[in-house]
Design a protein around this motif. Sequence first.
Motif, PDB file in Angstrom:
ATOM      1  N   GLN A  96       0.816  -1.215   0.000  1.00 36.07           N
ATOM      2  CA  GLN A  96       0.000   0.000   0.000  1.00 36.07           C
ATOM      3  C   GLN A  96       0.853   1.269   0.000  1.00 36.07           C
ATOM      4  N   GLY A  97       2.185   1.095  -0.102  1.00 33.34           N
ATOM      5  CA  GLY A  97       3.073   2.240  -0.178  1.00 33.34           C
ATOM      6  C   GLY A  97       3.547   2.771   1.160  1.00 33.34           C
ATOM      7  N   ILE A  98       3.324   2.041   2.244  1.00 35.42           N
ATOM      8  CA  ILE A  98       3.779   2.468   3.566  1.00 35.42           C
ATOM      9  C   ILE A  98       5.208   1.963   3.758  1.00 35.42           C
ATOM     10  N   GLY A  99       6.108   2.858   4.103  1.00 32.20           N
ATOM     11  CA  GLY A  99       7.509   2.492   4.289  1.00 32.20           C
ATOM     12  C   GLY A  99       7.751   1.749   5.590  1.00 32.20           C
ATOM     13  N   LEU A 100       8.811   0.946   5.607  1.00 30.73           N
ATOM     14  CA  LEU A 100       9.148   0.186   6.812  1.00 30.73           C
ATOM     15  C   LEU A 100       9.405   1.095   8.011  1.00 30.73           C
ATOM     16  N   HIS A 101      10.031   2.253   7.801  1.00 29.16           N
ATOM     17  CA  HIS A 101      10.297   3.163   8.919  1.00 29.16           C
ATOM     18  C   HIS A 101       8.996   3.629   9.553  1.00 29.16           C
ATOM     19  N   SER A 102       7.964   3.815   8.754  1.00 23.54           N
ATOM     20  CA  SER A 102       6.668   4.242   9.286  1.00 23.54           C
ATOM     21  C   SER A 102       5.995   3.142  10.090  1.00 23.54           C
ATOM     22  N   MET A 103       6.364   1.893   9.825  1.00 22.18           N
ATOM     23  CA  MET A 103       5.757   0.773  10.532  1.00 22.18           C
ATOM     24  C   MET A 103       6.622   0.295  11.690  1.00 22.18           C
ATOM     25  N   SER A 104       7.648   1.086  12.023  1.00 23.34           N
ATOM     26  CA  SER A 104       8.548   0.685  13.103  1.00 23.34           C
ATOM     27  C   SER A 104       8.806   1.873  14.024  1.00 23.34           C
ATOM     28  N   ASN A 105       9.539   1.600  15.085  1.00 22.65           N
ATOM     29  CA  ASN A 105       9.968   2.667  15.986  1.00 22.65           C
ATOM     30  C   ASN A 105      11.345   3.197  15.579  1.00 22.65           C
ATOM     31  N   TYR A 106      11.624   3.186  14.289  1.00 22.29           N
ATOM     32  CA  TYR A 106      12.954   3.518  13.772  1.00 22.29           C
ATOM     33  C   TYR A 106      13.473   4.855  14.299  1.00 22.29           C
ATOM     34  N   ASN A 107      12.677   5.908  14.191  1.00 22.72           N
ATOM     35  CA  ASN A 107      13.155   7.234  14.601  1.00 22.72           C
ATOM     36  C   ASN A 107      13.470   7.275  16.097  1.00 22.72           C
ATOM     37  N   GLU A 108      12.583   6.708  16.918  1.00 21.35           N
ATOM     38  CA  GLU A 108      12.814   6.665  18.361  1.00 21.35           C
ATOM     39  C   GLU A 108      14.044   5.815  18.684  1.00 21.35           C
ATOM     40  N   HIS A 109      14.167   4.693  17.994  1.00 21.27           N
ATOM     41  CA  HIS A 109      15.303   3.790  18.192  1.00 21.27           C
ATOM     42  C   HIS A 109      16.612   4.477  17.823  1.00 21.27           C
ATOM     43  N   LEU A 110      16.640   5.131  16.664  1.00 27.49           N
ATOM     44  CA  LEU A 110      17.849   5.819  16.208  1.00 27.49           C
ATOM     45  C   LEU A 110      18.251   6.912  17.199  1.00 27.49           C
ATOM     46  N   LYS A 111      17.280   7.698  17.660  1.00 29.10           N
ATOM     47  CA  LYS A 111      17.561   8.776  18.621  1.00 29.10           C
ATOM     48  C   LYS A 111      18.136   8.195  19.914  1.00 29.10           C
TER      49      LYS A 111
ATOM     50  N   GLN B 265      21.689   7.037  19.338  1.00 30.59           N
ATOM     51  CA  GLN B 265      22.616   8.165  19.188  1.00 30.59           C
ATOM     52  C   GLN B 265      22.920   8.816  20.536  1.00 30.59           C
ATOM     53  N   GLU B 266      21.966   8.698  21.481  1.00 29.02           N
ATOM     54  CA  GLU B 266      22.153   9.245  22.826  1.00 29.02           C
ATOM     55  C   GLU B 266      22.812   8.230  23.753  1.00 29.02           C
ATOM     56  N   GLY B 267      23.221   7.083  23.201  1.00 30.21           N
ATOM     57  CA  GLY B 267      23.905   6.069  23.986  1.00 30.21           C
ATOM     58  C   GLY B 267      22.995   5.191  24.820  1.00 30.21           C
ATOM     59  N   GLN B 268      21.694   5.267  24.579  1.00 25.06           N
ATOM     60  CA  GLN B 268      20.738   4.466  25.336  1.00 25.06           C
ATOM     61  C   GLN B 268      20.539   3.105  24.673  1.00 25.06           C
ATOM     62  N   THR B 269      20.136   2.150  25.477  1.00 31.07           N
ATOM     63  CA  THR B 269      19.797   0.835  24.949  1.00 31.07           C
ATOM     64  C   THR B 269      18.432   0.929  24.290  1.00 31.07           C
ATOM     65  N   SER B 270      18.297   0.327  23.134  1.00 25.54           N
ATOM     66  CA  SER B 270      17.030   0.361  22.418  1.00 25.54           C
ATOM     67  C   SER B 270      16.966  -0.831  21.473  1.00 25.54           C
ATOM     68  N   GLY B 271      15.773  -1.239  21.176  1.00 22.34           N
ATOM     69  CA  GLY B 271      15.576  -2.321  20.220  1.00 22.34           C
ATOM     70  C   GLY B 271      14.642  -1.862  19.112  1.00 22.34           C
ATOM     71  N   LEU B 272      14.972  -2.229  17.902  1.00 25.24           N
ATOM     72  CA  LEU B 272      14.122  -1.900  16.762  1.00 25.24           C
ATOM     73  C   LEU B 272      12.912  -2.817  16.789  1.00 25.24           C
ATOM     74  N   GLU B 273      11.717  -2.245  16.746  1.00 22.09           N
ATOM     75  CA  GLU B 273      10.482  -3.017  16.806  1.00 22.09           C
ATOM     76  C   GLU B 273       9.523  -2.549  15.722  1.00 22.09           C
TER      77      GLU B 273
END
Length: 104
Positions: free
Chosen positions: A60-75, A78-86
């Motif tokens: 339907q044209g929805i990108g994977l980043h839109s269906m994930s927590n990519y932006n929150e995970h990347l941030k 970058q701040e040195g916090q533990t995070s998992g891509l979901e």
Amino acid sequence: CAGETQVPIVCGGVKVMPGDIVVGDSDGVVVGSPSSFEKIIDIAENIVSLEKTLMSGMEQGIGLHSMSNYNEHLKARQEGQTSGLEFRKKRLVSFKGIKKMNFD
């Protein structure tokens, strides 16, 4: 030993015990006891469901980043916090095949 049955064997470097389940496809081979497969069947079904949801979204044209927590995970990373891509289980609505309705 020739002619023996129901004995452990080694296949491709993996020990296979009598009663083990061997499943293979183009991605590889998995060997395990019936009890080990029982423990992971729910996880496998959840993965299949998520993959179908993601494929539907991409169709339907929805990108994977839109269906994930990519932006929150990347941030967080970058701040040195533990995070998992979901991936989020978004309700993906398809309008394919819906007839035009008149509201006059």
